[in-house]
Every structure is written in structure tokens, then in C-alpha cells.
Design an enzyme around this catalytic site. Sequence first.
Site, short mmCIF file in Angstrom:
data_model
loop_
_atom_site.label_atom_id
_atom_site.label_comp_id
_atom_site.label_asym_id
_atom_site.label_seq_id
_atom_site.Cartn_x
_atom_site.Cartn_y
_atom_site.Cartn_z
N HIS B 125 -4.20 -3.14 0.27
CA HIS B 125 -3.94 -4.00 1.75
C HIS B 125 -4.30 -4.31 2.46
O HIS B 125 -4.79 -3.67 3.11
CB HIS B 125 -3.09 -2.12 1.92
CG HIS B 125 -2.24 -1.86 0.63
ND1 HIS B 125 -0.76 -2.00 1.10
CD2 HIS B 125 -2.01 -0.74 0.35
CE1 HIS B 125 -0.32 -1.64 -0.17
NE2 HIS B 125 -0.99 -0.83 -0.71
N CYS B 194 -2.33 -9.64 1.07
CA CYS B 194 -0.92 -10.33 1.45
C CYS B 194 -1.09 -11.67 2.49
O CYS B 194 -1.71 -10.92 3.39
CB CYS B 194 1.04 -9.06 1.27
SG CYS B 194 -0.15 -8.24 2.62
N ARG B 203 -0.25 -14.94 -0.82
CA ARG B 203 -1.31 -13.94 -0.96
C ARG B 203 -2.53 -15.17 -0.35
O ARG B 203 -2.50 -16.26 -0.24
CB ARG B 203 -1.49 -13.72 -2.34
CG ARG B 203 0.18 -13.02 -2.94
CD ARG B 203 -0.70 -12.21 -3.09
NE ARG B 203 0.69 -11.41 -3.63
CZ ARG B 203 2.17 -11.26 -3.16
NH1 ARG B 203 2.49 -11.93 -1.84
NH2 ARG B 203 3.06 -10.25 -3.86
#
Lengths: 53, 226
Positions: B125, B194, B203
Site C-alpha cells: 500500500h 499505486c 502503478r
Amino acid sequence: MYSWIWRHLPGNGWVKALISLVLIIAVVYILFQYVFPWAEPLLPFNDVTVDNQ
Amino acid sequence: MRVIVRTVSELCITVGTVIVLFVVYVLFWTGVRADSVMDEQIERLRAQWQRERAQPLPGSPLGPRKQRPYAAGRPFAIMYIPRFGFTWNKPVLEGTDPDTLRKGLGHYPHTARLGERGNVAVAGHRRTHGDPFKDFPRLRCGDAVVVTDGATWFTYRIDKGPYKTVPTDIEVIDPVPRTSGYTRPGRYLTLTTCEPEWGHSHRLIVWAHLDSTQPVETGKPEALRR
């Protein structure tokens, strides 16, 4: 809506306030424990992989 | 009429409160939860490694421990990236589904295992759930990515990145990743997250090659010494 709930709670003012507090805490708990974890993956922050593997 | 107006306004206030609570949940509460969950995963790994060291597998008393298959959703390694700070360490789990990524970094199934020939691909993340890869754009060529599986320290060195691409570009995690500049098979590592920070349109990728390995008994690798 809230006044309707207030009128239908049993007891005097203090008891009603106490029950309301418990109800609010219960709602927040359900939101944080079940509703938000379900809704959170619908947001884009989870897409960190290529081609969603 | 008055009752209707009052009920509608009460509903609006309620919805507003729920939205504010949801923002608090996403920005703050997922981080609190992730910190404790990731610490728990690391504790579990360390306890498991301690047990294994106390009772070495029969047949290979001194040789390297035979690697087990990575079990889906379970931690198998700890990653250190000095560029993110000396206290930055995260568990690496097998799999990249949302439930796994809540608990740490996720290893793409079917990509290489640590130290193996091929490409070890790991996702994390950028924001929410503890923001593990928040500083991803600060990674530079030559930065160390150190991973341990309890028996060996693997030091990877970043060769290229951060490289911005589209989510369908799955060739970035190929054994010889496309556009990485690598031309021959080797022992590579790919990290993905991301881009932009709060979005999902692109990405960010970095590639690294295996620089050195050493058994845990010889102490921390050079890159982790202050």
C-alpha cells in the site's frame, strides 16, 4: 426522527441520555467493525498490484 | 410539512457524520490497525524462526534450511528498506488480495522465491493501512532492499525506478522484466505500489538485483548497519 426515538426511550431524562449514548457507541462500533471494512476496498487505495493479481 | 423538513435535515446530518467517520476510519484507523497487525505478524515470524533454530530439521544439521512453500496469506519474510528509515520493517506475506495486503506487503504468487533465479515481485500500500510504501518515489538507484526469511539475509540493490506504468502492464513482474533494462535471466526483485498517491490510474515500479546473501548467523548485512 431523533425526537421520535427520544420520546420512545423508556425512563426519565438521565436514563434516556444513557441509553442514547449506548446506542451511539453501538452504531459507531458496527460501522467501524463491519460496514467500513466492507466499503473500504471499493475505494481505489487497494489497487497496488499490476493487473489486480 | 415541518416533520418532513426536520426528518430530511436530520438524515442529511446523519449521512454527513457517517462520511466524516468513514474518512477518520480510512485515514487514521486503518493505520492504527495495520501497525498492530504488522507487528503481530513480525512477532509471529520471529517466534517461528526461533523455534526452528532450536530444532533444526533432521538431515541437514548445518546446511541451509530447506525452504518450505510459501503458504497463502501467511508471513514468510521481513523486508527492510533503509531509505524509508532505519526503523522501517514490514512483514511480507504470500498473496496480493486485499485481506493479505492489510497485514503487510504481498508477494505475487507464481513469482520467484527469495534468492531464486527469476523475479521476486512484492506489492504494498502507498496510502492507508499503515502507508508502508508512502515514500516510494524517494527510492533511488543503488538503494538497498534487504529481506530475510529467518535463515538468510538477501540484499537487493535497486537498478531502475521509480518507473510509472499502467495497471495492465503485467510484464513488469516477468522473470526478466520488460523495460527494466535487464536483458539476461538473473535474480531480480520488483516492488509495485499505486500512483498517484491516493489514486489508482497508474502503478509505480522499482527493480533491483540480488547483490549479496549471507546467513543470519553472521549478523546484519552491511546495508543495515548504521
